[in-house]
Scaffold this motif. Structure first.
Motif, PDB file in Angstrom:
ATOM      1  N   THR A  63     -18.742  12.680  -3.284  1.00 28.02           N
ATOM      2  CA  THR A  63     -18.271  13.645  -2.299  1.00 28.02           C
ATOM      3  C   THR A  63     -17.643  14.870  -2.955  1.00 28.02           C
ATOM      4  OG1 THR A  63     -16.115  12.571  -2.217  1.00 28.02           O
ATOM      5  CG2 THR A  63     -17.809  11.754  -0.693  1.00 28.02           C
ATOM      6  N   LYS A  64     -17.194  15.771  -2.130  1.00 30.54           N
ATOM      7  CA  LYS A  64     -16.445  16.945  -2.587  1.00 30.54           C
ATOM      8  C   LYS A  64     -15.235  16.504  -3.407  1.00 30.54           C
ATOM      9  CE  LYS A  64     -13.161  20.263  -0.630  1.00 30.54           C
ATOM     10  NZ  LYS A  64     -12.652  20.870   0.627  1.00 30.54           N
ATOM     11  N   GLU A  65     -14.522  15.496  -2.902  1.00 21.22           N
ATOM     12  CA  GLU A  65     -13.328  15.012  -3.595  1.00 21.22           C
ATOM     13  C   GLU A  65     -13.674  14.443  -4.974  1.00 21.22           C
ATOM     14  OE1 GLU A  65     -12.558  15.751   0.435  1.00 21.22           O
ATOM     15  OE2 GLU A  65     -14.060  14.368  -0.399  1.00 21.22           O
ATOM     16  N   TYR A  94     -16.222  15.363  -6.893  1.00 22.53           N
ATOM     17  CA  TYR A  94     -16.532  16.478  -7.789  1.00 22.53           C
ATOM     18  C   TYR A  94     -15.257  17.165  -8.272  1.00 22.53           C
ATOM     19  CZ  TYR A  94     -21.626  16.696  -7.771  1.00 22.53           C
ATOM     20  OH  TYR A  94     -22.952  16.435  -7.996  1.00 22.53           O
ATOM     21  N   LEU A  95     -14.308  17.354  -7.381  1.00 24.89           N
ATOM     22  CA  LEU A  95     -13.062  18.002  -7.776  1.00 24.89           C
ATOM     23  C   LEU A  95     -12.266  17.132  -8.746  1.00 24.89           C
ATOM     24  CD1 LEU A  95     -11.973  19.529  -4.354  1.00 24.89           C
ATOM     25  CD2 LEU A  95     -12.752  20.762  -6.384  1.00 24.89           C
ATOM     26  N   ILE A 138     -19.446  22.622  -7.662  1.00 25.94           N
ATOM     27  CA  ILE A 138     -18.267  22.914  -6.843  1.00 25.94           C
ATOM     28  C   ILE A 138     -18.336  24.314  -6.253  1.00 25.94           C
ATOM     29  CG2 ILE A 138     -15.772  23.324  -6.951  1.00 25.94           C
ATOM     30  CD1 ILE A 138     -15.623  21.015  -8.985  1.00 25.94           C
ATOM     31  N   GLN A 159     -21.523  24.728  -3.811  1.00 24.86           N
ATOM     32  CA  GLN A 159     -21.330  24.046  -2.533  1.00 24.86           C
ATOM     33  C   GLN A 159     -20.056  24.497  -1.810  1.00 24.86           C
ATOM     34  OE1 GLN A 159     -23.599  21.909  -1.176  1.00 24.86           O
ATOM     35  NE2 GLN A 159     -24.881  22.448  -2.948  1.00 24.86           N
ATOM     36  N   LYS A 160     -19.329  25.427  -2.440  1.00 24.65           N
ATOM     37  CA  LYS A 160     -18.081  25.951  -1.874  1.00 24.65           C
ATOM     38  C   LYS A 160     -17.052  24.847  -1.625  1.00 24.65           C
ATOM     39  CE  LYS A 160     -20.057  30.114   0.238  1.00 24.65           C
ATOM     40  NZ  LYS A 160     -21.297  30.061  -0.562  1.00 24.65           N
ATOM     41  N   TYR A 161     -17.008  23.905  -2.578  1.00 23.17           N
ATOM     42  CA  TYR A 161     -16.000  22.844  -2.502  1.00 23.17           C
ATOM     43  C   TYR A 161     -14.615  23.389  -2.843  1.00 23.17           C
ATOM     44  CZ  TYR A 161     -19.761  19.343  -2.360  1.00 23.17           C
ATOM     45  OH  TYR A 161     -20.847  18.574  -2.004  1.00 23.17           O
TER      46      TYR A 161
END
Length: 370
Positions: free
Chosen positions: A43-45, A47-48, A313, A316-318
């Motif tokens: 998920t976005k989380e 990747y961050l 990131i 995808q504009k995370y």
């Protein structure tokens, strides 16, 4: 999804495809794949977290390199720069409440990923009493039983049978844990590898063997150490599921590791993965790197794992550029905090030398502190 090569005479299902000894692929329609546990979503989380973790590991070791030049880190120093995706992807697939990890001497960032306080890791490298081994292990012997990290081994290939032994204990006590056993491409030529592979397959031990093939061992290319360059094929001699993995991409690593870990957890035995990766620095800080060109290193930096994750990131504009800067500063501050803690920590007391040697109850002259 990644698939592993499994010989025909003992074929096993991997997803919806069956790999046979001669390389043919047979489509299958069984329901076995549906029964398998799916990998946690990337998920976005995730990747961050990958970005912040890998950046921390990179900057942490950059700081160690600077401290080494100042002679505050003594002995050898083997850095992980460039190989961070191998650890990031593996951690995504692991269950840190019961899975374990063991590796060689390039072992500073793995315990951090497993949950060890980075301040204690840096203190160990500076030989301080607040280190993970009270300053007695140093760079090559980070260890934390509490967090499932079993070293940090300086003898080339020594950790391979030890990793199989840890897995044997998990099977004997039915803990449900899986041991990830890492080693380098140079260690793949050790005889202990074959002994461990044989026993692990014979007893179906819950272990994943991972060779981090960064191309050069201490300074000799893979092409010059064997008549084959596909190290993963060593698993075929033991009918062990095996295959190559893009070790510069944490998603690819996570997929392969998930499949291997779940196979081991089901009781189906070990897997052998070859992580195709690259180290940007020398074998150790004393390595002049005469065996490769600067241009080659720069080419590999174009597929840097941290850059790959950051690109996703941003695409995808995370996170915004401003939010990335906040992460960067947080990492920088933590590294400086670790260095300050390590430098201000005391060296071990001389008495500690005796506390870790003598254990006689009838010998009253050496009090025991450990």
């Amino acid at each position: 999804m990644s698939y592993f090569c499994i010989p025909t005479f003992r074929a096993q299902i991997c997803g919806r495809k069956l790999f046979c000894g001669k390389g043919t692929i047979i489509e299958t329609q069984t329901t076995l794949a549906k029964e398998r546990i799916q990998m946690k979503e990337v998920t976005k989380e995730v990747y961050l977290k990958w970005y912040e973790d890998m950046l921390l590991w990179r900057k942490f070791e950059d700081k160690l390199a600077a401290l080494y030049i100042q002679q505050k880190v003594r002995g050898f120093l083997h850095l992980y720069n460039g190989q961070e995706a191998v650890l990031a992807g593996a951690l995504h697939a692991m269950d840190l409440t019961k899975d374990k990890m063991i590796t060689a001497y390039r072992n500073h960032v793995q315990p951090i990923g497993m949950g060890v306080d980075p301040k204690n890791v840096m203190a160990e490298l500076l030989g301080k009493a607040t280190g993970t081994s009270k300053g007695m292990g140093g760079s090559m012997h980070i260890f934390s039983k509490e967090h499932g990290f079993y070293g940090g081994h300086g003898i080339v290939g020594a950790q391979i049978p030890v990793g199989a032994g840890i897995a044997f204990a998990d099977k004997y006590f039915n803990t449900g844990g899986v041991t990830l056993t890492y080693f380098g491409d140079g260690a793949a030529r050790q005889g202990s590898l074959h002994e461990a592979f044989n026993m692990a397959m014979l007893w179906k031990l819950p272990v994943v063997f991972i060779v981090e093939n960064n191309g050069y061992a201490m300074g000799t290319s893979v092409e010059r150490t064997a008549n084959h360059t596909d190290i993963w094929k060593l698993g075929l001699g033991y009918e062990m599921p095996c295959g190559p993995v893009d070790g510069m991409n944490p998603v690819k690593v996570a997929e392969a590791m998930h499949e291997a870990i779940e196979r081991a957890r089901r009781g189906d035995g070990p897997t052998f993965l070859e992580m195709k990766t690259y180290r940007y620095r020398g074998h150790s800080m004393s390595d002049a790197q005469l065996y490769r060109s600067k241009e080659e290193v720069e080419e590999y930096k174009k597929i840097d794992p941290i850059t790959q994750v950051l690109d996703v990131i941003l695409d995808q504009k995370y996170a915004t550029e401003a939010e990335i800067e906040v992460i960067d500063q947080r990492v920088k501050d933590l590294v400086e905090e670790c260095a300050k803690f390590a430098e201000e920590s005391p060296y071990p007391d001389l008495q500690q030398l005796y506390d870790v040697v003598y254990a006689q109850e009838d010998y009253p002259f050496t009090p025991h502190k450990l």
